[in-house]
Design a protein around this motif. Structure first.
Motif, short mmCIF file in Angstrom:
data_model
loop_
_atom_site.label_atom_id
_atom_site.label_comp_id
_atom_site.label_asym_id
_atom_site.label_seq_id
_atom_site.Cartn_x
_atom_site.Cartn_y
_atom_site.Cartn_z
N SER A 55 -7.81 1.17 -3.07
CA SER A 55 -9.27 1.26 -2.97
C SER A 55 -9.78 0.40 -1.82
O SER A 55 -9.46 -0.79 -1.73
CB SER A 55 -9.90 0.81 -4.29
N GLY B 93 -12.77 -0.57 -1.44
CA GLY B 93 -13.67 -1.58 -2.00
C GLY B 93 -12.90 -2.83 -2.40
O GLY B 93 -13.28 -3.95 -2.06
N VAL B 94 -11.79 -2.65 -3.11
CA VAL B 94 -10.96 -3.79 -3.53
C VAL B 94 -10.37 -4.46 -2.29
O VAL B 94 -10.36 -5.69 -2.17
CB VAL B 94 -9.84 -3.33 -4.48
N ARG C 33 -12.80 -6.75 -0.47
CA ARG C 33 -12.98 -8.02 -1.18
C ARG C 33 -11.78 -8.95 -0.91
O ARG C 33 -11.94 -10.13 -0.60
CB ARG C 33 -13.05 -7.78 -2.70
#
Lengths: 194, 477
Positions: free
Chosen positions: A79, A81-82, A85
């Protein structure tokens, strides 16, 4: 999805190698889903969109570069998104982060590796290998280290839950409606694709 | 937990036959009474005339109308408080003309405009059932209707009836199949589908040109049920529609909530399979009504999660600030059952939210209503349950109007029709069960103000004239 993607491991080791480094790069950057020779079939529209983002960057930097290095180290769908981060956290914590990512990508490409085992031993011991370990740890555990103050960056999407996701519901999430006791256990022979 | 109410079973009918058979002095035969009971089920008398937990058909249930609350009446055969002293003709007039025994008019909240289609035979059977099998409840309905002026003038309904009531009972169309005719009879008549699904005109009459085209009714939106592929039910197979009526859902595509959940639970799920198939067959033949901008309501949205943006961010807190915004509202309130990317549970008990018509039709109204009120629907398929999030004592959470609006917008943006967005004031409307005020009501309000202003002007003019005269007189003397 790329049609050139090998459908199984045997195909990838015997005949699945791209003809040149350039086409291999194109293949990789066009689809981060397609690097693995493992039996990854099926797709996620979300991740195709993310792959398109990666393809748009000519010389990847920031999260895109991190995703590229991650895709060398882990042959599963990842992902963005992960990844974003985790990239921000590791960049803060590892001074040589950019150089380590470059080294991981370069060495994997030199080895023309399709799975991590084909190049991991070639990574220089010390900083580069440590960074590679932390990246893999982060994707699986959802935290970048085992300290008490580590920031949780993934739970639902942490890879450690994926191999059993057909048999064990992630705590707080439901598999089925209430009072459902009739479901047959899934066979152990086939691991879920993720 | 609610018990599953069985459909009319042959066992019950047999028991009924025995009970009736052994009783000596009944005027109607048992077959007629059983048929009357079945028509009462198809007409769903219970939905409005039985209070939850109350005595069957004893009335007192509040029904929201744009003009105010209308309370259902006691329709048990109690001579004093119910319909016990109605003759067959008076009974028929109440059902098909909206006229009570005392001659007063019923409000069309009682769907007599639909029941007008019922045949004389069925009215007779209903009468036999109500008079001979329904238990009389000798008590007035808990509350009585009293609408504000000018709607309190019940006689005005006579004009409404003259204009809009088609009082001809159903006549079969010989060019169509028996199944189609049975379907039309049930859909237009007993099941009174158009009362909710057909938009209403200026005088709150059903608009014939938009029959079954979808309308807002109270908190919910009753969707387009014409066979249009995108706006209506055309994309569902006959079998899917059949299962929707029988069990209240088509897995992953549609589920009955609100009034429709009640209609499925109390009425459709208890009808015979043949009748359900007849209803489906007829509905699939009515003229399709199309919203030219509508996209398929069963094919919107896709799996999506934004959980990576807020998982582990901000620590645990009891205040209401959520670093992940509406995505976190979803994760915290919805995802446990509907799963993190909204794909629902494996057994489809918890439906997926993408490809789901509830999120892709009706402007998000039904999403809001489902969040606020939850779902509870019992059929032979079991209990379908979703708790409410509106802050009632039995609800699981107390989301504010702003939060419900945020959550709804997140849901329709990612899993439904992206054209929609909702406001906290719409959430408030849905919470209060308000249908948007019809134009008639605005006009009446304006009229009241106009009359009021006129009277006030007269009074001022009169006082002014009077005092100026007094003043003049004082001057002259």
């Amino acid at each position: 999805m790329s049609q050139e993607r090998p459908l199984n491991e045997a195909a990838s080791t015997e005949q699945g190698r791209p003809a040149s480094l350039l086409s291999r790069r194109e293949l990789l950057s066009a689809s981060m889903l397609a690097v693995s020779g493992a039996a990854i079939v099926g797709t996620s529209i979300l991740r195709v969109a993310q792959a398109a983002d990666v393809a748009a960057a000519v010389t990847p930097s920031g999260p895109d570069k991190f995703m590229l290095a991650s895709s060398r180290l882990i042959q599963h769908r990842l992902s963005l998104g992960v990844g974003s981060r985790m990239e921000a956290i590791l960049r803060r914590e590892i001074p040589s982060f950019d150089a380590d990512l470059d080294a991981i990508i370069r060495i994997a490409d030199e080895k023309r590796a399709t799975v991590v085992e084909e190049f991991f031993d070639a990574l220089p011991d010390g900083q580069v290998k440590d960074t590679a370990h932390r990246i893999i740890f982060g994707w699986y555990a959802g935290v970048v280290d085992d300290s008490q103050t580590a920031e949780v960056l993934a739970y639902e999407e942490a890879l450690m839950y994926q191999p059993t996701k057909d048999a064990i519901a992630l705590p707080t999430y439901s598999f089925n409606g209430p009072d459902n006791w009739t479901e047959v256990d899934p066979p152990l022979s086939a691991m879920p694709e993720f | 937990m609610e018990t599953v109410r069985p459909a009319i079973s042959s066992l019950r009918v047999v028991a009924l036959l025995i009970a009736i058979g052994t009783a000596p002095a009944f005027a109607a035969d048992s077959e007629e009474i059983a048929r009357g009971k079945y028509i009462a089920t198809a007409s769903d008398c219970e939905a409005c005339h039985t209070q939850p937990g109350g005595k069957p058909l004893a009335g007192g249930l509040p029904l929201t109308s744009p003009l105010g609350l209308i309370y259902s009446t006691n329709i048990t055969p109690s001579k004093q408080y119910g319909i016990g002293s109605y003759s067959l003709e008076q009974f028929s007039n109440a059902l098909r003309r909206g006229i009570r025994r005392d001659g007063a008019h019923l409000y069309p909240a009682m769907p007599y405009a639909s029941y007008a289609r019922l045949t004389d035979d069925d009215i007779k059977a209903l009468y036999a059932y109500f008079m001979q099998q329904v238990q009389p409840v000798d008590a007035p309905a808990a509350r009585q209707t009293s609408l504000p002026f000018p709607y309190s003038m019940r006689f005005s309904m006579a004009f409404w009836n003259a204009l809009f009531l088609d009082s001809k009972p159903f006549a079969p169309d010989p060019s169509q199949s028996a199944e189609w005719n049975r379907g039309k009879y049930l859909v237009d008549g007993a099941a009174h589908c158009g009362e909710c699904h057909t938009p209403r005109g200026f005088f709150m009459q059903k608009k014939p040109s938009e029959e079954y085209g979808g309308a807002v009714i109270g908190s919910w939106y009753a969707p387009n049920i014409t066979p249009d592929a995108n706006s209506g039910i055309g994309a569902l197979s006959a079998d899917e529609l059949f299962r929707y009526l029988k069990y209240g859902r088509v897995a992953g595509k549609a589920q009955a909530g609100g009034e429709m959940a009640l209609a499925v639970q109390l009425s459709f799920s208890r009808l015979s399979d043949e009748d359900l198939r007849a209803i489906v067959s007829y509905l699939r033949s009515v003229p399709a009504l199309t919203d030219p901008h509508a996209k398929s309501k069963f094919a919107q949205g896709q799996p999506f999660t934004d959980v990576a943006s807020f998982r582990g961010v901000g620590g645990m807190s009891y205040d209401r600030s959520l670093p992940g915004g509406s995505a976190q509202l979803f994760a915290a309130n919805c995802a446990t059952c509907h799963s993190i990317a909204a794909q629902g549970s494996r057994d489809t008990y918890f439906p997926s939210l993408f490809h789901n018509s509830a999120l892709a039709a009706g402007g998000g109204r039904n999403v809001i209503a489902a969040i606020l009120f939850g779902i509870s629907r019992s059929t032979t398929d079991g209990l379908a349950f979703m708790p409410g999030f509106g802050g009632k004592t039995t609800d699981i959470a107390d989301l504010s109007d702003e939060q419900v609006a945020q959550l709804t917008n997140f849901l329709v943006q990612h899993y439904g029709d992206t054209r929609y967005s909702v406001t906290p004031s719409l959430v408030r409307q849905v919470r209060d069960g308000q249908t948007p005020a019809p134009a008639l009501m605005t006009l009446v309000t304006v009229g009241e103000w106009a009359v009021g202003a006129l009277l006030l002007a007269l009074v001022i003019w009169f006082i002014a004239r009077h005092s100026s005269r007094t003043f003049a007189r004082g001057q002259s003397s």
